[in-house]
Design an enzyme around this catalytic site. Structure first.
Site, PDB file in Angstrom:
ATOM      1  N   ASP A   1      -8.894  -3.513  -6.765  1.00  0.00           N
ATOM      2  CA  ASP A   1      -8.145  -2.405  -6.163  1.00  0.00           C
ATOM      3  C   ASP A   1      -8.253  -1.151  -7.027  1.00  0.00           C
ATOM      4  O   ASP A   1      -7.668  -1.077  -8.106  1.00  0.00           O
ATOM      5  CB  ASP A   1      -6.677  -2.812  -6.007  1.00  0.00           C
ATOM      6  CG  ASP A   1      -5.832  -1.732  -5.348  1.00  0.00           C
ATOM      7  OD1 ASP A   1      -6.404  -0.732  -4.874  1.00  0.00           O
ATOM      8  OD2 ASP A   1      -4.599  -1.894  -5.316  1.00  0.00           O
TER       9      ASP A   1
ATOM     10  N   CYS B   1       0.847  -1.199   0.000  1.00  0.00           N
ATOM     11  CA  CYS B   1       0.000   0.000   0.000  1.00  0.00           C
ATOM     12  C   CYS B   1       0.882   1.248   0.000  1.00  0.00           C
ATOM     13  O   CYS B   1       1.538   1.555  -0.984  1.00  0.00           O
ATOM     14  CB  CYS B   1      -0.959  -0.056   1.194  1.00  0.00           C
ATOM     15  SG  CYS B   1      -2.083   1.344   1.336  1.00  0.00           S
TER      16      CYS B   1
ATOM     17  N   HIS C   1      -8.034  -3.666  -2.375  1.00  0.00           N
ATOM     18  CA  HIS C   1      -6.861  -2.934  -1.895  1.00  0.00           C
ATOM     19  C   HIS C   1      -6.536  -3.395  -0.475  1.00  0.00           C
ATOM     20  O   HIS C   1      -7.418  -3.565   0.357  1.00  0.00           O
ATOM     21  CB  HIS C   1      -7.135  -1.429  -1.895  1.00  0.00           C
ATOM     22  CG  HIS C   1      -5.922  -0.625  -1.565  1.00  0.00           C
ATOM     23  ND1 HIS C   1      -4.833  -0.525  -2.404  1.00  0.00           N
ATOM     24  CD2 HIS C   1      -5.605   0.092  -0.458  1.00  0.00           C
ATOM     25  CE1 HIS C   1      -3.913   0.228  -1.845  1.00  0.00           C
ATOM     26  NE2 HIS C   1      -4.343   0.606  -0.663  1.00  0.00           N
TER      27      HIS C   1
END
Length: 269
Positions: A205, A158, A237
């Site tokens: 995502d 991330c 995500h």
């Protein structure tokens, strides 16, 4: 890890003979992901930065000498249980893992995604790129100069998926990179990548969507970069670190991305 063992483990994912989530995995030593439990590592204060250190268990086979993994976290930071457990999981694959606090003790709270009162823009404003850059640069210098690490692999999730490419540029300190579901990864940061890079992406995502993935692949291909991309169905995500374990697709995506990272490091570090 020997190539024939890697092939056996990859085959096992399809055949059911090598299930990553179980505490012991016949034929695939060390390739297990901890979803719960007590972290095995410890924090040390290095130049004012809290850094989590976790190492292969004493029973593990000797790993590569003077090689370690820099774990660059998501927004939930180094103190987050899932990040510590995943760092420990990588350590069980025979790598020392070093994970710095990128946010000076102020990560996004664990419940923030379900808290409508959490002010994410305000949090972002308190944590500029320069803060994470400084924490990572300090950690790399510590790994090189004090720990004697000669080759550094980096795993970024991330938030960390932006910073691994930044430090995989020429002369920035990382030799091999793996990123999962990167956030805010800029075109010039992809252009700057010099070392081998592996990317784990999820088809749900929005932060790293189909257009972003294609752009990254086109750039890496045009530069003749050593790269790999894997796309996981039903993966949202954040799937590399936290998933709904009752959702088979998400659970597989997390565990397969872990295997992707470890086999990438085994091949290129």
């Amino acid at each position: 890890m020997a190539p024939n063992l890697i092939k056996a483990c990859l085959f096992g994912l399809a055949s059911g003979s090598c299930v990553l989530a179980k505490p012991t995995t016949a034929g695939c030593p060390g390739l297990t992901v901890s979803h719960e439990g007590t972290p095995a590592g410890t924090f040390k204060n290095i130049s004012g930065i809290q850094i989590y250190h976790t190492h292969p268990p004493r029973s593990a086979k000797p790993g590569k000498i003077n090689t370690a993994i820099l774990y660059v976290t998501d927004i939930f930071g180094a103190a987050d249980l899932q990040n510590k457990l995943l760092a420990d999981s990588i350590a069980r694959a025979n790598y020392a893992v070093i994970m710095p606090d990128l946010f000076s003790g102020n990560p996004v709270p664990a419940n923030a995604l379900s808290d409508p009162t959490f002010n994410f823009p305000a949090w972002l404003a308190r944590h500029p790129v320069s803060e994470s850059d400084n924490a990572i640069a300090t950690t790399i210098a510590y790994m090189r100069n004090e720990l004697g690490v000669q080759k550094i692999g980096a795993a970024g999730y991330c938030w960390g998926g932006k910073y691994v490419p930044r430090f995989l540029a020429a002369g920035q300190g990382i030799d091999v990179g793996f990123i999962a579901h990167p956030s805010n990864l800029a075109t010039d940061e992809i252009m700057g990548i010099k070392g081998p890079i592996s990317i784990a992406a999820g088809d749900l995502d929005d932060a790293f969507n189909a257009t972003s993935r294609r752009t990254a692949e086109d750039i890496l291909f045009s530069k003749n970069t050593t790269y790999q991309t894997s796309l996981y169905a039903g993966a949202p995500h954040g799937f590399g670190t936290r998933v709904d374990l009752s959702n088979t697709r998400q659970k597989f995506a997390k565990e397969a991305a872990f295997l992707q990272a470890v086999t990438w490091f085994d091949a290129w570090l």
